[in-house]
Design a protein around this motif. Structure first.
Motif, mmCIF file in Angstrom:
data_model
loop_
_atom_site.group_PDB
_atom_site.id
_atom_site.type_symbol
_atom_site.label_atom_id
_atom_site.label_comp_id
_atom_site.label_asym_id
_atom_site.label_seq_id
_atom_site.Cartn_x
_atom_site.Cartn_y
_atom_site.Cartn_z
ATOM 1 N N ALA A 302 0.845 -1.199 0.000
ATOM 2 C CA ALA A 302 0.000 0.000 0.000
ATOM 3 C C ALA A 302 0.878 1.245 0.000
ATOM 4 O O ALA A 302 2.021 1.218 0.468
ATOM 5 C CB ALA A 302 -0.905 -0.007 1.223
ATOM 6 N N PRO A 303 0.370 2.361 -0.513
ATOM 7 C CA PRO A 303 1.191 3.579 -0.560
ATOM 8 C C PRO A 303 1.531 4.141 0.816
ATOM 9 O O PRO A 303 2.583 4.746 0.989
ATOM 10 C CB PRO A 303 0.326 4.558 -1.367
ATOM 11 C CG PRO A 303 -1.060 3.997 -1.332
ATOM 12 C CD PRO A 303 -0.926 2.529 -1.190
ATOM 13 N N VAL A 304 0.637 3.942 1.812
ATOM 14 C CA VAL A 304 0.895 4.438 3.167
ATOM 15 C C VAL A 304 0.394 3.418 4.180
ATOM 16 O O VAL A 304 -0.439 2.565 3.869
ATOM 17 C CB VAL A 304 0.210 5.800 3.429
ATOM 18 C CG1 VAL A 304 0.795 6.881 2.539
ATOM 19 C CG2 VAL A 304 -1.303 5.686 3.228
ATOM 20 N N ARG A 305 0.915 3.529 5.406
ATOM 21 C CA ARG A 305 0.481 2.699 6.509
ATOM 22 C C ARG A 305 0.223 3.599 7.720
ATOM 23 O O ARG A 305 1.019 4.493 8.008
ATOM 24 C CB ARG A 305 1.548 1.644 6.875
ATOM 25 C CG ARG A 305 1.581 0.447 5.932
ATOM 26 C CD ARG A 305 2.976 -0.031 5.692
ATOM 27 N NE ARG A 305 3.791 1.006 5.059
ATOM 28 C CZ ARG A 305 3.746 1.281 3.736
ATOM 29 N NH1 ARG A 305 2.963 0.597 2.941
ATOM 30 N NH2 ARG A 305 4.490 2.255 3.232
ATOM 31 N N ASP A 306 -0.897 3.362 8.412
ATOM 32 C CA ASP A 306 -1.232 4.194 9.565
ATOM 33 C C ASP A 306 -0.884 3.471 10.874
ATOM 34 O O ASP A 306 -0.285 2.391 10.865
ATOM 35 C CB ASP A 306 -2.710 4.584 9.538
ATOM 36 C CG ASP A 306 -3.655 3.382 9.559
ATOM 37 O OD1 ASP A 306 -3.219 2.282 9.974
ATOM 38 O OD2 ASP A 306 -4.833 3.554 9.178
ATOM 39 N N GLY A 307 -1.286 4.086 11.979
ATOM 40 C CA GLY A 307 -0.960 3.515 13.279
ATOM 41 C C GLY A 307 -1.548 2.127 13.492
ATOM 42 O O GLY A 307 -0.919 1.263 14.124
ATOM 43 N N ASP A 308 -2.761 1.896 12.980
ATOM 44 C CA ASP A 308 -3.367 0.571 13.109
ATOM 45 C C ASP A 308 -2.560 -0.467 12.331
ATOM 46 O O ASP A 308 -2.401 -1.612 12.777
ATOM 47 C CB ASP A 308 -4.811 0.596 12.601
ATOM 48 C CG ASP A 308 -5.736 1.384 13.520
ATOM 49 O OD1 ASP A 308 -5.374 1.570 14.700
ATOM 50 O OD2 ASP A 308 -6.814 1.808 13.053
ATOM 51 N N ASP A 309 -2.069 -0.075 11.164
ATOM 52 C CA ASP A 309 -1.236 -0.994 10.377
ATOM 53 C C ASP A 309 0.047 -1.341 11.134
ATOM 54 O O ASP A 309 0.492 -2.496 11.129
ATOM 55 C CB ASP A 309 -0.877 -0.364 9.028
ATOM 56 C CG ASP A 309 -2.075 -0.198 8.116
ATOM 57 O OD1 ASP A 309 -2.961 -1.065 8.146
ATOM 58 O OD2 ASP A 309 -2.116 0.801 7.373
ATOM 59 N N VAL A 310 0.649 -0.335 11.767
ATOM 60 C CA VAL A 310 1.877 -0.574 12.531
ATOM 61 C C VAL A 310 1.615 -1.580 13.644
ATOM 62 O O VAL A 310 2.365 -2.551 13.822
ATOM 63 C CB VAL A 310 2.427 0.741 13.114
ATOM 64 C CG1 VAL A 310 3.553 0.458 14.110
ATOM 65 C CG2 VAL A 310 2.936 1.653 12.004
ATOM 66 N N ALA A 311 0.534 -1.366 14.398
ATOM 67 C CA ALA A 311 0.206 -2.268 15.498
ATOM 68 C C ALA A 311 -0.060 -3.684 14.984
ATOM 69 O O ALA A 311 0.381 -4.670 15.586
ATOM 70 C CB ALA A 311 -1.008 -1.744 16.262
ATOM 71 N N ARG A 312 -0.784 -3.794 13.867
ATOM 72 C CA ARG A 312 -1.094 -5.112 13.315
ATOM 73 C C ARG A 312 0.166 -5.809 12.807
ATOM 74 O O ARG A 312 0.353 -7.016 13.023
ATOM 75 C CB ARG A 312 -2.108 -4.963 12.185
ATOM 76 C CG ARG A 312 -2.480 -6.264 11.473
ATOM 77 C CD ARG A 312 -3.045 -7.283 12.426
ATOM 78 N NE ARG A 312 -3.447 -8.497 11.699
ATOM 79 C CZ ARG A 312 -3.592 -9.684 12.260
ATOM 80 N NH1 ARG A 312 -3.382 -9.832 13.568
ATOM 81 N NH2 ARG A 312 -3.951 -10.726 11.533
#
Length: 373
Positions: A302-312
């Motif tokens: 994906a072009p970006v990752r958010d905080g939820d993505d980091v945690a997952r």
């Protein structure tokens, strides 16, 4: 034994050398309308050079002291002041590399402070395109610091017997890191459906980009400065520095997901946010089941990752055993480096104190809990 008494002197000397070599040469001037920007860049060079653990410089000094039989900062070897500057040159080169890295990675922070290009953009907030100007000046600051490191090393090497071998080793370090940066960018284009190849490629890049100037060059330069034969110095530096440098980079990648901003100076999961292709990610992809693997691939493509993505992602790194696998890799590499220190001590005829000094400097690259199997 750890040679940390030199830290205050290193910090002071680095600041002095950066101010001397990375700014406008003494006796020369720049146009008055440009002076403020030049002063900002030179000042940022000093700021960007502050802090850090100085592991590379301490390793170079410990290597020299171990061979010469000194105990560190209070040794009376007339060449030690030159070795101090040589050690500082490695640190100045590291700062240059970090300035460029932060531009490539679009990083906001370095050592808990704004990255150089961000700080320069803030200083030029009235410019039509401050971010563009900040990146441009950051590139040039990195170049200035890299050139300064060569000049510092040259002046230091000229005060030591093996001047030419020292400079060849220093310039070889530059070239290897530059190649390593190219290879690192190439790995970022690697497909995620071949994680075994990704892991192998990433480990290979670590030798070029990280180990070359983090562990191999400091040992080689310290040995050469102490009068060690050129061939022997290179062989020992490779045998100790290659596994140690790889372990250091793996630990850095691991700490990125299990550390804290207060201890690292960077947000947790920075590599995940940037979508970096790490060995940790490769290990997770190898061990993940179909659904989890597909989720990781979607996330990192994906072009970006958010905080939820980091945690997952961190959760998946744990549940797939990738974190434990990384710990095992690090411990294995550390034990290889430690064994190589013992072999080197025999080859160099080091005293027990000298061996302990070198081993202690190497141990500083890894937290104690990551050196254990």
């Amino acid at each position: 034994m750890e040679n940390v008494a030199a830290l205050p002197a290193l910090e002071s000397r680095i600041a002095t050398l950066v101010a001397q070599y990375a700014g406008v040469p003494a006796g020369m001037t720049v146009p008055r309308t440009c002076a403020a920007v030049m002063d900002a860049v030179a000042g940022q060079g000093v700021v960007s050079s502050e802090g850090g653990k100085r592991l590379r410089a301490l390793l170079a000094l410990a290597t020299f002291d171990a061979v010469r039989g000194g105990t560190g900062a209070d040794g009376d070897d007339p060449g030690r002041s030159a070795v101090m500057d040589l050690a500082c040159a490695i640190e100045v080169f590291q700062t240059a590399a970090l300035v460029h890295d932060d531009i490539i990675d679009d990083s906001d922070l370095r050592r808990g402070k704004p990255s150089a290009h961000r700080a320069l953009a803030a200083a030029l907030s009235d410019a039509p395109q401050p971010d563009h100007a900040g990146r441009g000046l950051g590139i040039m600051l990195g170049d200035l610091l890299a050139t300064a490191s060569v000049a510092i090393a040259h002046d230091a090497a000229s005060r030591l017997p093996k001047t030419q071998p020292i400079m060849r080793a220093f310039l070889n370090m530059h070239r290897e890191v530059e190649i390593g940066q190219v290879l690192d960018l190439a790995v970022e284009e690697a497909p995620l459906d071949r994680p075994e190849a990704l892991a192998s490629s990433s480990l290979g890049v670590f030798r070029w980009k990280t180990a070359s100037y983090t562990t191999i060059a400091p040992i080689e330069l310290g040995l050469l400065a102490a009068g060690t034969n050129t061939t022997k110095a290179r062989a020992i530096a490779e045998s100790v520095g290659a596994p140690l440098g790889l372990a250091f980079q793996l630990a850095d990648d691991l700490i990125d997901v299990i550390g804290s901003p207060s201890s690292t100076g960077k947000p947790v999961g920075g590599d995940i946010r940037e979508g970096k292709r790490t060995v940790l990610l490769a290990d997770a992809l190898i061990a993940a089941d179909g659904a989890d693997r597909a989720e990781l691939i979607r996330m990192f493509e994906a072009p970006v990752r958010d905080g939820d993505d980091v945690a997952r992602a961190i959760s998946l790194f744990g549940s797939t055993g990738a974190i434990d696998r990384s710990r095992g890799r690090i411990a294995t590499l550390w034990h290889a480096a430690d064994a190589a220190v013992g072999d080197a001590a025999g080859m160099l005829g080091l005293s027990d104190e000298g061996r302990a000094l070198l081993a202690g400097a190497c141990a500083r690259f890894l937290p104690a809990h990551l050196r254990e199997r």
